[in-house]
Scaffold this active site. Structure first.
Site, PDB file in Angstrom:
ATOM      1  N   HIS A 295       0.845  -1.201   0.000  1.00 44.56           N
ATOM      2  CA  HIS A 295       0.000   0.000   0.000  1.00 44.56           C
ATOM      3  C   HIS A 295       0.881   1.253   0.000  1.00 44.56           C
ATOM      4  CE1 HIS A 295      -3.075   2.890   1.499  1.00 44.56           C
ATOM      5  NE2 HIS A 295      -2.066   3.324   2.232  1.00 44.56           N
ATOM      6  N   GLU A 296       1.904   1.264   0.870  1.00 43.33           N
ATOM      7  CA  GLU A 296       2.818   2.417   0.924  1.00 43.33           C
ATOM      8  C   GLU A 296       3.577   2.575  -0.392  1.00 43.33           C
ATOM      9  OE1 GLU A 296       2.782   4.603   3.305  1.00 43.33           O
ATOM     10  OE2 GLU A 296       1.331   3.433   4.458  1.00 43.33           O
ATOM     11  N   HIS A 299       1.677   4.604  -2.834  1.00 39.18           N
ATOM     12  CA  HIS A 299       1.847   6.059  -2.734  1.00 39.18           C
ATOM     13  C   HIS A 299       3.062   6.521  -3.538  1.00 39.18           C
ATOM     14  CE1 HIS A 299      -1.337   6.795   0.090  1.00 39.18           C
ATOM     15  NE2 HIS A 299      -0.832   5.984   1.009  1.00 39.18           N
ATOM     16  N   GLU A 378      -5.387   7.412  -0.609  1.00 40.80           N
ATOM     17  CA  GLU A 378      -5.406   6.194   0.201  1.00 40.80           C
ATOM     18  C   GLU A 378      -6.119   5.060  -0.531  1.00 40.80           C
ATOM     19  OE1 GLU A 378      -3.856   5.532   3.111  1.00 40.80           O
ATOM     20  OE2 GLU A 378      -2.937   7.490   2.742  1.00 40.80           O
ATOM     21  N   ASP A 382      -4.483   1.559  -1.875  1.00 31.73           N
ATOM     22  CA  ASP A 382      -5.099   0.251  -1.614  1.00 31.73           C
ATOM     23  C   ASP A 382      -5.274  -0.517  -2.921  1.00 31.73           C
ATOM     24  OD1 ASP A 382      -5.256   0.599   1.104  1.00 31.73           O
ATOM     25  OD2 ASP A 382      -7.385   1.132   1.132  1.00 31.73           O
TER      26      ASP A 382
END
Length: 440
Positions: A295-296, A299, A378, A382
């Site tokens: 997930h990070e 970003h 976010e 995901d």
């Protein structure tokens, strides 16, 4: 005494706006508080596979409820104190400091630093009292606080020393830039701030954060290899992998990335690596940690950090430009300064403080827009984890994170829309569960 007179249409408009915002946010807090007072487990939780018994649900509800009750006390007190300070304390401190340094060299620098120092220490008792209650009563009650009184005050002393060092250097620098670079000072002020932001992004994790936490190489060799493999799979330039002793302050869990360009680092809180006291098994298995890190990585892959830096840069530029237009427009600008009780001073930090108050209505709108953008980021991150086949472990990892952190399981939609940059668990699981069903 006339220099201390406070009042006028601009100040009145600011007070009216502040009251409207305070009442609106209080209304949203009450809406969320009512949701946290319910005792029945929302049926929507089962729909998204969140198996929570009534006891666990009530623990989460009580934690969220206690935080709001604390806010109902803290919020009005801090608001009234801010209004009282605006009318009486801040202008009075400025005039006392100006009298104390009258006729001395570097007058504006000395008065400004003294004024800010005195304000900070007059506000400090309330801040310390609320922080002590938050850590040693509220967080302690719900099993999160791990600080000792000694650590609390040690952190406070370190933070104070750092604020004096950086404030003592950077505030005079900003005053000099504005006073020395002419009508287009906003270009130089913006450039100075940009340089300082990039410098701080390097200084903070490398020199400041180690003053408060111990960083060491991740000890779990198997997990370490898997994380490096994940980074290599997505060509993420991972150079160092740390675990940090977050557990010495709180049992809340977290993980984050930092670093420039091709020198990225990942930090895992040791609370992500701990065992369940009852089962003696790891709270988070490797797949769940990797899903959270994926997930990070999302970003990074979607350039969210770069996007936020660009937006921040544009925001700072516009602020300084408008600051020049509003607060350096001759007599009309000085009339605004007088309304705040600072008389005929043309001090940079006084004008900047007043301008930020005048800009607050626009800032509130921008804040809501940034919250919406962050929420979108976010969900997009995901989606990146899902596209890499990690939907199941991400779902279970998010459930465990929410359970361990007692995340809100019954969010009010209006409150969440306004406040939550990271959507609550139920909101995040909706698209994740949908994607899982489609994959099946």
């Amino acid at each position: 005494m006339t220099d201390w007179a406070v009042g006028g249409p601009y100040l009145a408009a600011y007070i009216v706006f502040s009251v409207i915002v305070f009442v609106m946010e209080l209304y949203l807090d009450i809406r969320q508080y009512r949701k946290n007072c319910t005792t029945a487990v929302p049926p929507e939780l089962k729909q998204f596979g969140i198996e929570v018994n009534e006891e666990e649900f009530l623990k989460t509800q009580n934690y969220q409820k206690d935080k709001h009750e604390f806010g109902f006390v803290k919020g009005p007190i801090m608001f009234l104190w801010a209004v009282f300070s605006l009318f009486y304390i801040c202008p009075a401190l400025w005039h006392y400091a100006a009298d104390a340094f009258k006729g001395s060299d570097y007058f504006e620098y000395k008065v400004t630093l003294c004024w800010l120092f005195l304000q900070q220490w007059i506000d400090k008792p309330l801040g310390i009292a609320f922080s002590l209650y938050s850590d040693f009563v509220l967080e302690e009650k719900h099993g999160f606080n791990k600080k000792t009184i000694g650590l609390f005050f040690s952190d406070m002393v370190k933070s104070e020393i750092l604020s004096y060092i950086f404030g003592g250097l950077l505030i005079p620098l900003l005053i000099w830039v504005v006073n020395s670079t002419g009508e287009r000072f906003y270009l130089y002020a913006w450039g100075t701030c940009q340089a300082l932001i990039f410098a701080f992004m390097w200084v903070y994790p490398n020199f400041i954060q180690p003053l408060f936490n111990k960083f060491e190489e991740l000890k779990d060799e198997e997990l370490r290899k898997k994380i490096y493999d994940l980074a290599a799979e997505h060509e993420f330039p991972l150079t160092k992998l740390f675990q940090v002793d977050g557990s010495k302050r709180s049992s809340h869990s977290n993980a984050y990335f930092f670093g420039f360009w091709k020198f990225k680092r990942i930090v895992l809180f040791d609370t992500l690596l701990k065992e369940d006291e009852a089962t003696k098994k790891k709270l988070y298995d490797h797949d769940e940690i990797l899903a959270v890190l994926c997930h990070e990585l999302g970003h990074w892959k979607f350039n969210h950090t770069t996007m936020m830096l660009v937006i921040s840069s544009a925001h700072i530029f516009v602020l300084f430009y408008l600051f020049g237009q509003v607060m350096y427009a001759g007599e009309s600008s000085q009339a605004i300064v007088r309304q705040w009780g600072y008389g005929e001073t043309k001090a940079v930090m006084v004008s900047l403080t007043i301008f930020t108050m005048l800009f607050e209505p626009t800032e509130k709108i921008l804040q809501v827009l940034m919250t919406l953008l962050t929420r979108r980021n976010e969900f997009q991150a995901d989606g990146f984890a899902v596209s890499n086949g990690r939907s199941e472990p991400l779902i279970t990892g998010l459930k465990t994170l929410s359970k361990e952190n007692k995340g809100d399981l019954n969010p009010d939609p209006w409150y969440s829309w306004y406040h939550h940059t990271h959507p609550p668990l139920v909101e995040r699981l909706r698209p994740l569960m949908d994607s899982t069903k489609k994959g099946e």
